[in-house]
Scaffold this active site. Structure first.
Site, PDB file in Angstrom:
ATOM      1  N   LYS A  26      17.128  -2.546  61.845  1.00  0.00           N
ATOM      2  CA  LYS A  26      16.684  -2.923  63.100  1.00  0.00           C
ATOM      3  C   LYS A  26      16.720  -4.332  63.689  1.00  0.00           C
ATOM      4  CE  LYS A  26      15.253  -1.253  67.125  1.00  0.00           C
ATOM      5  NZ  LYS A  26      15.856  -0.933  68.248  1.00  0.00           N
TER       6      LYS A  26
ATOM      7  N   GLU B 163      14.983   3.370  66.132  1.00  0.00           N
ATOM      8  CA  GLU B 163      15.785   3.989  67.370  1.00  0.00           C
ATOM      9  C   GLU B 163      16.867   2.703  67.840  1.00  0.00           C
ATOM     10  OE1 GLU B 163      16.064   7.029  68.428  1.00  0.00           O
ATOM     11  OE2 GLU B 163      17.606   6.001  69.372  1.00  0.00           O
TER      12      GLU B 163
ATOM     13  N   CYS C 207      13.040  -5.504  73.647  1.00  0.00           N
ATOM     14  CA  CYS C 207      13.579  -5.771  72.147  1.00  0.00           C
ATOM     15  C   CYS C 207      14.162  -7.053  71.713  1.00  0.00           C
ATOM     16  CB  CYS C 207      14.536  -4.623  71.969  1.00  0.00           C
ATOM     17  SG  CYS C 207      13.852  -2.840  71.897  1.00  0.00           S
TER      18      CYS C 207
HETATM   19  C1  UDX Z   1      18.785  -2.882  73.098  1.00  0.00           C
HETATM   20  C2  UDX Z   1      20.015  -2.683  72.054  1.00  0.00           C
HETATM   21  O1  UDX Z   1      20.860  -2.580  72.507  1.00  0.00           O
HETATM   22  C3  UDX Z   1      19.345  -1.168  71.584  1.00  0.00           C
HETATM   23  O2  UDX Z   1      20.307  -0.847  70.328  1.00  0.00           O
HETATM   24  C4  UDX Z   1      17.925  -1.327  70.907  1.00  0.00           C
HETATM   25  O3  UDX Z   1      17.624   0.033  70.725  1.00  0.00           O
HETATM   26  C5  UDX Z   1      16.901  -1.828  71.915  1.00  0.00           C
HETATM   27  O4  UDX Z   1      17.477  -2.985  72.524  1.00  0.00           O
HETATM   28  P1  UDX Z   1      18.214  -2.546  75.422  1.00  0.00           P
HETATM   29  O5  UDX Z   1      17.272  -3.726  75.534  1.00  0.00           O
HETATM   30  O6  UDX Z   1      17.852  -1.311  76.482  1.00  0.00           O
HETATM   31  O7  UDX Z   1      18.939  -2.352  74.107  1.00  0.00           O
HETATM   32  O8  UDX Z   1      19.522  -2.911  76.513  1.00  0.00           O
HETATM   33  P2  UDX Z   1      20.817  -3.903  76.293  1.00  0.00           P
HETATM   34  O9  UDX Z   1      22.164  -3.043  76.749  1.00  0.00           O
HETATM   35  O10 UDX Z   1      20.906  -4.266  74.727  1.00  0.00           O
HETATM   36  O11 UDX Z   1      20.728  -5.039  76.858  1.00  0.00           O
HETATM   37  C6  UDX Z   1      19.921  -6.146  76.748  1.00  0.00           C
HETATM   38  C7  UDX Z   1      19.957  -7.216  77.590  1.00  0.00           C
HETATM   39  O12 UDX Z   1      20.982  -7.951  77.516  1.00  0.00           O
HETATM   40  C8  UDX Z   1      20.078  -6.971  79.180  1.00  0.00           C
HETATM   41  O13 UDX Z   1      19.280  -7.825  79.865  1.00  0.00           O
HETATM   42  C9  UDX Z   1      21.394  -6.938  79.584  1.00  0.00           C
HETATM   43  O14 UDX Z   1      21.823  -7.173  80.754  1.00  0.00           O
HETATM   44  C10 UDX Z   1      21.681  -8.195  78.705  1.00  0.00           C
HETATM   45  N1  UDX Z   1      23.374  -8.167  78.382  1.00  0.00           N
HETATM   46  C11 UDX Z   1      23.757  -7.153  77.597  1.00  0.00           C
HETATM   47  C12 UDX Z   1      24.151  -9.251  78.741  1.00  0.00           C
HETATM   48  O15 UDX Z   1      23.774 -10.023  79.707  1.00  0.00           O
HETATM   49  N2  UDX Z   1      25.633  -9.123  78.441  1.00  0.00           N
HETATM   50  C13 UDX Z   1      26.054  -8.327  77.683  1.00  0.00           C
HETATM   51  O16 UDX Z   1      27.281  -8.416  77.520  1.00  0.00           O
HETATM   52  C14 UDX Z   1      25.283  -7.315  77.132  1.00  0.00           C
END
Ligand code: UDX
Ligand code: ADP
Length: 460
Positions: free
Chosen positions: A218, A163, A274
């Site tokens: 993944k 996913e 993740c």
């Molecule tokens: C992530 C992946 O994006 C997704 O495809 C996978 O299925 C699960 O893991 P998620 O952990 O829900 O999703 O959130 P994501 O939007 O990826 O952000 C992860 C972390 O990185 C957050 O703490 C976010 O604040 C941080 N982040 C993200 C940054 O600090 N800067 C960015 O530019 C993007």
């Protein structure tokens, strides 16, 4: 062609719940039953009051309202769901091991194995078993071995269907995915799952691979995303000493279409269930094949992320005249990103822990996270007793109260609402000089400086 009439999903969490809700919504002819051992979670999924769903995701309540009771069911009866299903998704959690071999790095597969054994024991008809949880490469091999050695003549086909949804945007990611990835060996089983997604996903966005490529993709997708965040965070520190502005740098490099503009926001550090777990997993796999340089390369992404969190906390301490002892720090935000109540691996937890070590007191406001969750996160670290955590940390449900009589405000989550607060009023009710440490580069620096705040952001 193999027809799927009934789906079971084991695990009603952040992955299983939203994914099955959308599959059920888009396939009204298929009965989808989501099961979980956690009776409280299942009761919340069944709550008539849709604000009580166990997971907050924008738009999820409407989908549940549409499908629940029609062809979407939530239950604790794992065995009967397994028995009746043609296809079983495994969406249980796979945390990092906290004991034994691979402690702190390898994924703990005990929940997956328990599921496999339960499926093997209960199944009386052929099943397609779909790995939905993020798993180390070649887990399907282990699943296969458990399932195929049960001796009850049931045929199991194993698919990997990782996913890619991100929390906070789960519903739109599911409705309109960049791609759906399905790995497997049996073409017939692959096609059965393709057909389910094809009811709403354009066929060119459904890719099929072998099992191992799917499992590895993944981990690699998450590793690349996390690497981008650590890369820009590394540059943020360089910006702070050279006078460059990390937002300007990100904008400038992001306009190169080969680099792209997304995932270049400097922050207090990435969190979520993740990124760290999947990289640790990748590191562990690389090490276990003797690929030390590969392991070291990816481990650096986590080292940088830990550094960013500590650096943020240390900057607060240093700026507040090298001591936060007895000072009140207001935390705006606790979840690991906006639009979710999930706090797993949130930077806020580690920043708080570091400040509490320096004997600060903290008042937290987060629009979606409960006080119980915040205390549970701190207690889980085991740094201090749960009584001490409750003495040093207050949780309030009003941001203005959180900031009242604070020496400094730390923004830990990029909730949109924070931007529109009455910052002048907040300023008036704080100790002076009033400091703001914006860990998300969210607030309007110019406006806050004009009000009188001493404003610090990341990479500026
Ligand atoms: C992530 C992946 O994006 C997704 O495809 C996978 O299925 C699960 O893991 P998620 O952990 O829900 O999703 O959130 P994501 O939007 O990826 O952000 C992860 C972390 O990185 C957050 O703490 C976010 O604040 C941080 N982040 C993200 C940054 O600090 N800067 C960015 O530019 C993007
Ligand atoms: P994710 O983010 O991967 O969805 P969660 O922790 O939110 O992870 O959800 C996983 C769910 O799986 C939990 O609600 C947990 O109770 C459930 N679970 C774990 N093992 C089993 C099992 N053997 N049978 C049923 N449910 C399980």
């Amino acid at each position: 062609m193999r027809k799927i009439n009934k789906i079971a999903c084991i695990g009603a969490g952040y992955v299983g719940g939203p994914t099955m809700a959308v599959i059920a919504q888009r396939n009204p002819n298929i009965d989808v039953t989501v099961v979980d051992l956690n009776a409280i979670r299942i009761a919340a999924w069944n709550d008539a009051d849709l604000t009580k769903l166990p997971i907050y995701e924008p738009g999820l309540d409407q989908i549940v309202a549409e499908a629940r009771g029609r062809n979407l069911f939530f239950s604790t009866d794992v065995e009967s769901a397994i028995d009746q299903a043609d296809m079983i998704f495994i969406s249980v959690n796979t945390p990092t091991k906290t004991y034994g071999k691979g402690k702190g790095q390898a994924a703990d597969l005990k929940f997956i194995e328990l599921c496999a054994r339960q499926i093997a024991r209960v199944a009386t008809t052929d099943k397609i078993v779909v790995e939905k949880s993020t798993l180390p490469v070649r887990t399907a091999e282990a699943l296969k071995s458990i399932l195929h050695n049960t001796g009850n003549n049931v045929k199991f086909d194993i698919l990997s269907n990782p996913e890619f949804l991100a929390e906070g945007t789960a519903v739109s990611d599911l409705q309109n995915p960049d791609r759906v990835l399905i790995g497997g060996e049996s073409q017939e089983a692959i096609q059965a799952l393709v057909n389910i997604y094809a009811t709403w996903v354009p066929s060119e966005r459904i890719i099929t691979t072998n099992l191992w490529s799917s499992e590895l993709s993944k981990l690699v997708a998450n590793a690349f995303l996390a690497q981008r965040v650590s890369s820009i965070n590394a540059i943020s520190e360089l910006c702070e000493v050279t006078g460059a502005d990390v937002n300007e740098v990100a904008h400038a490099i992001g306009m190169d279409s080969r680099i792209g503009s997304k995932f270049l926001k400097a922050s207090v550090g990435f969190g979520g269930s993740c990124f760290q777990k999947d990289i640790l997993n990748l590191v562990y796999i690389a090490k276990s094949y003797g690929l030390q340089e590969v392991a070291d390369y990816w481990e650096q992404v986590i080292i940088m992320n830990d550094h960013q969190k500590i650096r943020f906390a240390d900057n607060i301490i240093k700026t507040l005249y090298n001591t936060v002892n007895g000072k009140n720090i207001a935390f705006l935000g606790w979840s690991f990103k906006k639009d979710t109540n999930d706090t797993r691996e949130s930077a806020a937890i580690y920043v708080a822990d570091h400040l509490l070590d320096e004997q600060a007191t903290i008042t937290v406001y987060d629009p979606k996270v409960t006080a119980e969750q915040i205390y549970a996160d701190l207690d889980y670290l085991g740094t201090r007793t749960s009584e001490e955590n409750r003495k040093l940390v207050k949780v309030v449900n009003d941001p203005y109260i959180a900031c009242q009589d604070a020496h400094a405000i730390a923004v830990l989550t990029e909730w949109d609402a924070f931007k529109t607060y009455n910052w002048k009023l907040i300023y008036e009710n704080m100790y002076k000089p009033a400091f703001v440490f914006d860990g998300r580069n969210l607030l309007d620096k110019k406006q806050l400086n004009e009000i009188g705040f001493q404003f610090y952001s990341i990479g500026q």
